[in-house]
Motif scaffolding. Structure first.
Motif, PDB file in Angstrom:
ATOM      1  N   ASN A   1     -24.642 -44.025  34.698  1.00 11.63           N
ATOM      2  CA  ASN A   1     -24.123 -45.369  34.965  1.00 11.63           C
ATOM      3  C   ASN A   1     -25.217 -46.313  35.455  1.00 11.63           C
ATOM      4  O   ASN A   1     -25.286 -47.474  35.033  1.00 11.63           O
ATOM      5  CB  ASN A   1     -22.998 -45.294  35.993  1.00 11.63           C
ATOM      6  CG  ASN A   1     -21.737 -44.650  35.427  1.00 11.63           C
ATOM      7  OD1 ASN A   1     -21.559 -44.578  34.214  1.00 11.63           O
ATOM      8  ND2 ASN A   1     -20.865 -44.172  36.305  1.00 11.63           N
ATOM      9  N   GLU A   2     -26.071 -45.831  36.353  1.00 11.22           N
ATOM     10  CA  GLU A   2     -27.137 -46.679  36.888  1.00 11.22           C
ATOM     11  C   GLU A   2     -28.150 -47.054  35.811  1.00 11.22           C
ATOM     12  O   GLU A   2     -28.723 -48.144  35.832  1.00 11.22           O
ATOM     13  CB  GLU A   2     -27.831 -45.969  38.050  1.00 11.22           C
ATOM     14  CG  GLU A   2     -26.959 -45.847  39.290  1.00 11.22           C
ATOM     15  CD  GLU A   2     -27.616 -45.061  40.397  1.00 11.22           C
ATOM     16  OE1 GLU A   2     -28.700 -44.474  40.148  1.00 11.22           O
ATOM     17  OE2 GLU A   2     -27.062 -45.020  41.514  1.00 11.22           O
TER      18      GLU A   2
ATOM     19  N   PRO B   1      -8.182 -36.501  23.004  1.00  5.88           N
ATOM     20  CA  PRO B   1      -8.401 -37.344  24.180  1.00  5.88           C
ATOM     21  C   PRO B   1      -8.246 -36.512  25.449  1.00  5.88           C
ATOM     22  O   PRO B   1      -7.266 -35.798  25.610  1.00  5.88           O
ATOM     23  CB  PRO B   1      -7.289 -38.391  24.078  1.00  5.88           C
ATOM     24  CG  PRO B   1      -6.826 -38.349  22.653  1.00  5.88           C
ATOM     25  CD  PRO B   1      -7.015 -36.934  22.209  1.00  5.88           C
ATOM     26  N   ARG B   2      -9.237 -36.603  26.348  1.00  5.21           N
ATOM     27  CA  ARG B   2      -9.171 -35.908  27.637  1.00  5.21           C
ATOM     28  C   ARG B   2      -9.676 -36.856  28.734  1.00  5.21           C
ATOM     29  O   ARG B   2     -10.691 -36.596  29.376  1.00  5.21           O
ATOM     30  CB  ARG B   2     -10.004 -34.631  27.609  1.00  5.21           C
ATOM     31  CG  ARG B   2      -9.487 -33.525  26.696  1.00  5.21           C
ATOM     32  CD  ARG B   2      -8.213 -32.878  27.223  1.00  5.21           C
ATOM     33  NE  ARG B   2      -8.380 -32.335  28.552  1.00  5.21           N
ATOM     34  CZ  ARG B   2      -8.861 -31.111  28.803  1.00  5.21           C
ATOM     35  NH1 ARG B   2      -9.244 -30.326  27.810  1.00  5.21           N
ATOM     36  NH2 ARG B   2      -8.951 -30.659  30.044  1.00  5.21           N
ATOM     37  N   PRO B   3      -8.975 -37.965  28.973  1.00  5.79           N
ATOM     38  CA  PRO B   3      -9.456 -38.957  29.938  1.00  5.79           C
ATOM     39  C   PRO B   3      -9.486 -38.453  31.369  1.00  5.79           C
ATOM     40  O   PRO B   3     -10.104 -39.079  32.232  1.00  5.79           O
ATOM     41  CB  PRO B   3      -8.461 -40.113  29.773  1.00  5.79           C
ATOM     42  CG  PRO B   3      -7.223 -39.467  29.236  1.00  5.79           C
ATOM     43  CD  PRO B   3      -7.700 -38.358  28.351  1.00  5.79           C
ATOM     44  N   GLU B   4      -8.849 -37.305  31.638  1.00  8.43           N
ATOM     45  CA  GLU B   4      -8.826 -36.781  33.004  1.00  8.43           C
ATOM     46  C   GLU B   4     -10.114 -36.048  33.377  1.00  8.43           C
ATOM     47  O   GLU B   4     -10.352 -35.794  34.563  1.00  8.43           O
ATOM     48  CB  GLU B   4      -7.624 -35.841  33.182  1.00  8.43           C
ATOM     49  CG  GLU B   4      -7.773 -34.454  32.573  1.00  8.43           C
ATOM     50  CD  GLU B   4      -7.518 -34.405  31.065  1.00  8.43           C
ATOM     51  OE1 GLU B   4      -7.540 -33.299  30.509  1.00  8.43           O
ATOM     52  OE2 GLU B   4      -7.302 -35.478  30.467  1.00  8.43           O
ATOM     53  N   LEU B   5     -10.945 -35.694  32.397  1.00  8.32           N
ATOM     54  CA  LEU B   5     -12.187 -34.987  32.694  1.00  8.32           C
ATOM     55  C   LEU B   5     -13.156 -35.899  33.434  1.00  8.32           C
ATOM     56  O   LEU B   5     -13.302 -37.071  33.102  1.00  8.32           O
ATOM     57  CB  LEU B   5     -12.824 -34.487  31.400  1.00  8.32           C
ATOM     58  CG  LEU B   5     -12.048 -33.406  30.634  1.00  8.32           C
ATOM     59  CD1 LEU B   5     -12.750 -33.084  29.318  1.00  8.32           C
ATOM     60  CD2 LEU B   5     -11.900 -32.152  31.483  1.00  8.32           C
ATOM     61  N   ASN B   6     -13.840 -35.353  34.434  1.00  9.84           N
ATOM     62  CA  ASN B   6     -14.691 -36.166  35.297  1.00  9.84           C
ATOM     63  C   ASN B   6     -15.710 -36.994  34.527  1.00  9.84           C
ATOM     64  O   ASN B   6     -15.902 -38.181  34.805  1.00  9.84           O
ATOM     65  CB  ASN B   6     -15.426 -35.271  36.304  1.00  9.84           C
ATOM     66  CG  ASN B   6     -14.514 -34.771  37.405  1.00  9.84           C
ATOM     67  OD1 ASN B   6     -13.454 -35.343  37.650  1.00  9.84           O
ATOM     68  ND2 ASN B   6     -14.912 -33.702  38.067  1.00  9.84           N
ATOM     69  N   GLU B   7     -16.381 -36.371  33.571  1.00 12.25           N
ATOM     70  CA  GLU B   7     -17.447 -37.085  32.871  1.00 12.25           C
ATOM     71  C   GLU B   7     -16.909 -38.112  31.881  1.00 12.25           C
ATOM     72  O   GLU B   7     -17.636 -39.028  31.501  1.00 12.25           O
ATOM     73  CB  GLU B   7     -18.373 -36.101  32.163  1.00 12.25           C
ATOM     74  CG  GLU B   7     -19.374 -35.463  33.104  1.00 12.25           C
ATOM     75  CD  GLU B   7     -20.460 -34.741  32.358  1.00 12.25           C
ATOM     76  OE1 GLU B   7     -21.543 -35.317  32.138  1.00 12.25           O
ATOM     77  OE2 GLU B   7     -20.239 -33.566  32.001  1.00 12.25           O
TER      78      GLU B   7
ATOM     79  N   GLY C   1     -15.394 -40.840  34.645  1.00  9.91           N
ATOM     80  CA  GLY C   1     -16.325 -41.448  35.590  1.00  9.91           C
ATOM     81  C   GLY C   1     -17.484 -42.212  34.986  1.00  9.91           C
ATOM     82  O   GLY C   1     -18.182 -42.933  35.704  1.00  9.91           O
ATOM     83  N   THR C   2     -17.723 -42.086  33.697  1.00  7.78           N
ATOM     84  CA  THR C   2     -18.879 -42.745  33.085  1.00  7.78           C
ATOM     85  C   THR C   2     -18.490 -44.071  32.454  1.00  7.78           C
ATOM     86  O   THR C   2     -17.431 -44.207  31.861  1.00  7.78           O
ATOM     87  CB  THR C   2     -19.522 -41.843  32.016  1.00  7.78           C
ATOM     88  OG1 THR C   2     -18.513 -41.418  31.099  1.00  7.78           O
ATOM     89  CG2 THR C   2     -20.165 -40.633  32.641  1.00  7.78           C
ATOM     90  N   ALA C   3     -19.396 -45.030  32.578  1.00  3.11           N
ATOM     91  CA  ALA C   3     -19.173 -46.335  31.953  1.00  3.11           C
ATOM     92  C   ALA C   3     -19.483 -46.306  30.466  1.00  3.11           C
ATOM     93  O   ALA C   3     -18.978 -47.122  29.707  1.00  3.11           O
ATOM     94  CB  ALA C   3     -20.034 -47.388  32.648  1.00  3.11           C
ATOM     95  N   ALA C   4     -20.321 -45.373  30.051  1.00  2.00           N
ATOM     96  CA  ALA C   4     -20.732 -45.274  28.649  1.00  2.00           C
ATOM     97  C   ALA C   4     -19.618 -44.673  27.796  1.00  2.00           C
ATOM     98  O   ALA C   4     -18.660 -44.088  28.303  1.00  2.00           O
ATOM     99  CB  ALA C   4     -21.985 -44.410  28.538  1.00  2.00           C
TER     100      ALA C   4
END
Length: 211
Positions: free
Chosen positions: A61-62, A118-124, A127-130
């Motif tokens: 993200n940074e 689709p697995r939107p619950e996975l952290n990566e 949590g990622t903006a990309a």
């Protein structure tokens, strides 16, 4: 275009073959993928080297990554094999990127690859903006597939690179040539004699080049 590569940090996920684990093999694949992508014009590449997924999300993200590529291997009951990919939803760029990678990777992996979910619950993914391309290359609890993964990390990386290049409309880098030189002579007749010897031994492409 910025591509961030995030290999699994799961050392506790042991392979059913080879006395190794998910983190070690995914790091090998990620390293080869980074090398392959650096040869592609129009791409900037960064790879997580901290060994922690939380750090990978923050660093991605940074850095302002456009694509976040997760490298993982899977597990179920020891009999299932094949590639799975995950993304945010079925309508976005992540799904299309996953399709491109699946088309390149699934034909070379053992087992039955059952598509993209689709697995939107996975952290990566959450949590990622990309745009996230989450790759489960194969099943490490299947002994045959675990052995295949360990022996084909560069081929896996090459397939992922090809898929991403196709998705982004970029030229896929050709494999480099490696030339072996077996002698250098000041006298032409000596060079010719070695060339004929090599041809007789089954190397018909042996040639002489004047420096």
């Amino acid at each position: 275009m910025k591509l961030y590569i995030s290999p699994s940090d799961q050392t506790e996920n042991l392979y059913a073959w080879g006395s190794t684990n998910e983190a070690v093999q995914c790091e090998r694949i990620a390293e080869s993928l980074e090398t392959a992508l650096r040869r592609v014009s129009g791409i900037l590449v960064r790879r997580n080297t901290t060994g922690a997924i939380s750090s990978a999300i923050r660093e991605s993200n940074e850095w302002g990554a456009d694509y976040h590529i997760c490298i993982h291997t899977n597990a179920f009951d020891g009999t299932v094999a094949g590639t799975r990919l995950f993304c945010w939803d079925e309508d976005g760029d992540g799904f299309r990127a996953c399709q491109a990678v699946m088309e390149a990777l699934a034909p070379i992996t053992p087992g039955t690859s059952d598509g993209i979910r689709p697995r939107p619950e996975l952290n990566e993914i959450r949590g990622t903006a990309a745009v996230t391309v989450y790759i489960e290359i194969g099943f490490h609890d299947n002994p045959a597939e675990a052995q295949w993964i360990v022996g084909h990390t560069e081929q896996i990386a090459k397939a992922i690179c090809q898929g991403m290049c196709r998705h982004l409309g970029l030229s896929i880098p050709e494999d480099p040539w490696y030339r072996v030189q077996v002698g250098a002579f000041r006298v032409y007749e000596n060079a010719r004699a070695l060339q004929q010897k090599l041809i007789a031994q089954g190397y018909p492409d042996a040639f002489i080049r004047k420096e």
